[in-house]
Design an enzyme around this catalytic site. Structure first.
Site, short mmCIF file in Angstrom:
data_model
loop_
_atom_site.label_atom_id
_atom_site.label_comp_id
_atom_site.label_asym_id
_atom_site.label_seq_id
_atom_site.Cartn_x
_atom_site.Cartn_y
_atom_site.Cartn_z
N ASN A 47 -3.35 9.58 4.34
CA ASN A 47 -2.21 8.71 4.59
C ASN A 47 -2.04 8.33 6.06
O ASN A 47 -1.15 7.53 6.39
CB ASN A 47 -0.92 9.37 4.10
CG ASN A 47 -0.74 9.26 2.59
OD1 ASN A 47 -1.28 8.35 1.96
ND2 ASN A 47 -0.02 10.20 2.01
N SER A 67 8.58 10.17 -1.64
CA SER A 67 8.19 11.39 -0.92
C SER A 67 7.27 11.07 0.25
O SER A 67 7.20 11.83 1.22
CB SER A 67 7.52 12.39 -1.87
OG SER A 67 6.48 11.79 -2.61
N GLY A 79 4.63 10.98 -7.87
CA GLY A 79 5.34 9.93 -8.57
C GLY A 79 6.09 9.02 -7.61
O GLY A 79 6.12 9.24 -6.40
N HIS A 118 0.56 4.48 -2.57
CA HIS A 118 0.33 5.84 -2.09
C HIS A 118 1.50 6.76 -2.45
O HIS A 118 1.29 7.96 -2.67
CB HIS A 118 0.11 5.83 -0.57
CG HIS A 118 -1.28 5.44 -0.19
ND1 HIS A 118 -2.08 6.25 0.60
CD2 HIS A 118 -2.03 4.36 -0.49
CE1 HIS A 118 -3.26 5.66 0.77
NE2 HIS A 118 -3.24 4.51 0.11
N ASP A 119 2.69 6.21 -2.52
CA ASP A 119 3.84 7.03 -2.93
C ASP A 119 3.73 7.42 -4.40
O ASP A 119 3.84 8.59 -4.76
CB ASP A 119 5.14 6.27 -2.68
CG ASP A 119 6.36 7.09 -3.07
OD1 ASP A 119 6.44 8.27 -2.67
OD2 ASP A 119 7.24 6.57 -3.79
N ARG A 122 0.83 -1.21 0.00
CA ARG A 122 0.00 0.00 0.00
C ARG A 122 0.87 1.26 0.00
O ARG A 122 0.54 2.26 -0.63
CB ARG A 122 -0.92 -0.02 1.22
CG ARG A 122 -1.96 1.10 1.22
CD ARG A 122 -2.98 0.90 2.31
NE ARG A 122 -3.93 2.01 2.32
CZ ARG A 122 -4.30 2.66 3.41
NH1 ARG A 122 -3.81 2.32 4.59
NH2 ARG A 122 -5.16 3.65 3.33
N GLU A 153 3.68 14.51 3.28
CA GLU A 153 2.66 13.64 2.67
C GLU A 153 2.07 12.65 3.66
O GLU A 153 0.86 12.44 3.71
CB GLU A 153 3.28 12.84 1.51
CG GLU A 153 3.26 13.54 0.18
CD GLU A 153 3.87 12.68 -0.91
OE1 GLU A 153 3.61 11.46 -0.93
OE2 GLU A 153 4.61 13.23 -1.75
#
Length: 324
Positions: free
Chosen positions: A91, A74, A70, A64-65, A60, A85
């Site tokens: 998140n 991050s 991209g 989500h990254d 997951r 993030e």
């Protein structure tokens, strides 16, 4: 003529160099960190031996990254101000075991190959490795990403699929990342492992619409099971397996569940209830090989989303912070 020939040769060299910087390669670290995949695999296995949550959490985390900024790690950044993030509302439910898997792998990679391998590449390898550990397919991971230079909570909203999405909304958000409807259905198969907190689907049980309290696309017996596990006002930390049949195996049972009305999210069940996507779901439910092949292709495509090269990124020494 000689000047023109030399000019063309220089141009060709420039193009090759540019392509080399911008493209990923399966053997990117062959000379600089030849044992990379073994190192990461060992660290992932060690974490998995401590908790099964390693598998869905790491997979997951990769999704989500890649969907925000991209595939540049991050999502790994920690901010003292709580504005990175990982701090966004979407998140906050990411399990810490996914982060810990990548951090531990990065530490060992740094010990053996200091300053060479990006956190983004380690996350991509770890995502593959956890799928294999759960009995799923393996594939060659393309490498060469750099770690991103920006991580902001404000940039997350609207860039991740929502559990309540219909097919058109799913297709739209995946298309932004150069992923087709077929890719989206394939990647949704990742829901064959993992869990979800009750508040992510409670509306399907207690307040679906004015005419039907329970979502009519839910199998009635499955709906009762969910109500037992997620009663009204349940502790928000309680979670339910996303695949009620084989929650610890990476397999095509997820699609069989959809055919039976046992998709946990609206965005799961719609893949079968919508006539435009139903044939693909039915095929994957019958043919595990078709699903595995499609999943591999889609994961490789996902891994190319928003890749940073050269000055667009860096090789972080610590995955949780930008290099100073």
């Amino acid at each position: 003529m000689e000047v023109l020939r030399k000019g063309l040769m220089l141009l060709m060299v420039f193009i090759v160099l540019q392509r080399g910087e911008g493209q990923l390669s399966e053997n990117f670290y062959r000379n600089t960190c030849p044992n990379l995949e073994f190192i990461v695999r060992q660290e992932v296995f060690t974490k998995f031996s401590q908790t099964f949550v390693t598998i869905p959490a790491t997979l997951r985390l990769f999704f989500h990254d890649c969907f925000v900024e991209g595939c540049d790690a991050s999502v790994m950044i920690s901010s003292p101000n709580g504005d990175a993030e990982k701090d966004s509302e979407d998140n906050l439910s990411l399990a810490g075991d996914g982060f810990d898997t990548v951090i531990k792998a990065k530490q060992e990679v740094e010990r053996q190959c200091p300053g060479i391998v990006s956190c983004a590449d380690i996350l991509a390898l770890a995502a593959r490795d956890v799928v294999v550990l759960a009995g799923g397919p393996s594939w060659e991971v393309e490498l060469g990403r750099r770690d991103g230079l920006r991580s902001q909570a404000s940039r997350v909203a609207g860039n991740l699929p929502d559990p309540g999405f219909n097919l058109a909304q799913l297709n739209t958000i995946f298309a932004r990342n150069n992923l087709t409807q077929f890719d989206m259905i394939s990647l949704s198969g990742a829901h064959t492992v993992g869990f979800s907190h009750c508040n992510r689907f409670a509306d399907r049980l207690y307040s679906f619409s004015s005419s039907s309290r329970v979502d009519p696309t839910l199998d009635p017996n499955y709906a009762q099971e969910l109500m037992q596990g997620c009663p009204r006002n349940v502790d928000p930390s309680i979670a339910i397996n996303m695949d009620p049949e084989t929650p610890r195996s990476f397999d095509n049972v997820y699609y069989q569940n959809l055919v039976s009305g046992k998709g946990l999210f609206t965005s799961d069940q719609v893949l079968f209830s919508d006539e435009a996507s139903q044939p693909t779901v039915s095929d994957f439910a019958r043919n595990p090989g078709n699903f595995n092949g499609a999943f591999i292709t889609a994961m490789r495509k996902l891994g190319r989303v928003g890749v940073k090269t050269g000055n667009e990124g860096q090789i972080r020494i610590d995955c949780t912070m930008f290099n100073s």
